[in-house]
Design a protein around this motif. Sequence first.
Motif, PDB file in Angstrom:
ATOM      1  N   GLU A 123       0.833  -1.203   0.000  1.00 13.76           N
ATOM      2  CA  GLU A 123       0.000   0.000   0.000  1.00 13.76           C
ATOM      3  C   GLU A 123       0.871   1.257   0.000  1.00 13.76           C
TER       4      GLU A 123
ATOM      5  N   TYR B 233     -11.839  -4.265   5.762  1.00 13.64           N
ATOM      6  CA  TYR B 233     -12.430  -5.503   6.255  1.00 13.64           C
ATOM      7  C   TYR B 233     -13.212  -5.265   7.552  1.00 13.64           C
TER       8      TYR B 233
ATOM      9  N   ALA C 190      -1.891  -8.575   5.495  1.00 13.52           N
ATOM     10  CA  ALA C 190      -2.693  -7.571   4.798  1.00 13.52           C
ATOM     11  C   ALA C 190      -2.095  -6.190   4.930  1.00 13.52           C
TER      12      ALA C 190
ATOM     13  N   GLU D 153      -6.460  -2.659   3.733  1.00  9.66           N
ATOM     14  CA  GLU D 153      -7.243  -3.891   3.594  1.00  9.66           C
ATOM     15  C   GLU D 153      -7.865  -4.263   4.937  1.00  9.66           C
TER      16      GLU D 153
END
Length: 284
Positions: free
Chosen positions: A79, A239, A231, A235
């Motif tokens: 990211e 979630y 992750a 993310e």
Amino acid sequence: MFRQMFEEKYMRFPKGKAKALTFSYDDGVKADKRLLSIFGAYGLKGAFNLNSKLFDCENWHGRMNEDETFEAFYNSGQEIALHGARHIFMDKVPLCEALKETVDNRAYLEEKFGCIVRGLAYAYGGYNTDIKRILKDCGVAYARTTNSSYSFEIPSDWLELNPTCKHTEKELEQLSGKFFGDSPLNHFKHREPWLFYVWGHSFEFEDNGNWDVIENLGRRAAESAAEIWFATNIEIYDYVQAYNRLVFSLDGERVYNPSALCVWLEIRGTTYEIPAGKTVEFDK
Ligand SMILES: [Zn+2]
């Protein structure tokens, strides 16, 4: 029937996992390249927090130039997140200047990388309640502080997201031992999911000659990959939002997932997958 046990509902991560691991590394320095290759080798995921007006700045632990930065992170699977355009204390400038720092940084990164950037790490850990408020207006979903929580709790205030610890802290070893050696599933009462969130600067591995710290962490994580969700920060944020949007019947035995993400939860020792847009009834 003995129904006292495990009536509570616990969020589970994708594939029903009870643990998640994420990282956050700041400043976009040359040592990030080695860190990226270690992340790649062990399947680790995290956010890399980049400034946008300091590419030619020297004397900063080997900052990458603009082209190097793009080459390192574009399509890296990691990211890209905000760290302010100029790496200033946002709480030490007028609010409109802090806003411009964020907007300029976001506009540059989104244009350059062709993605949507919604995460941020506070430069120097500088923030206050006014900054948190304007970040929301800038479309920032989460902002990481430099305050260690020394816990695996899921954040409640995402604009004041306290990491578990920094990789340079002595607590890392004990926390790693607990994270890899134990699990919420081993506990009777407190079965909340665990999030292990580690942050730092890759130049610290270089300066301290201790790349083995992250190598060891990566190796241990890879060995436990079956029970850990690797992750990026965003993310995990997305979630958790999807989980929090679940709609339950009054008796708690039926659940509707209105989001576009599949989510998992555990009740009475059984883990259920709740597909996007579907309603699921729990076994009694
Ligand atoms: Zn920084």
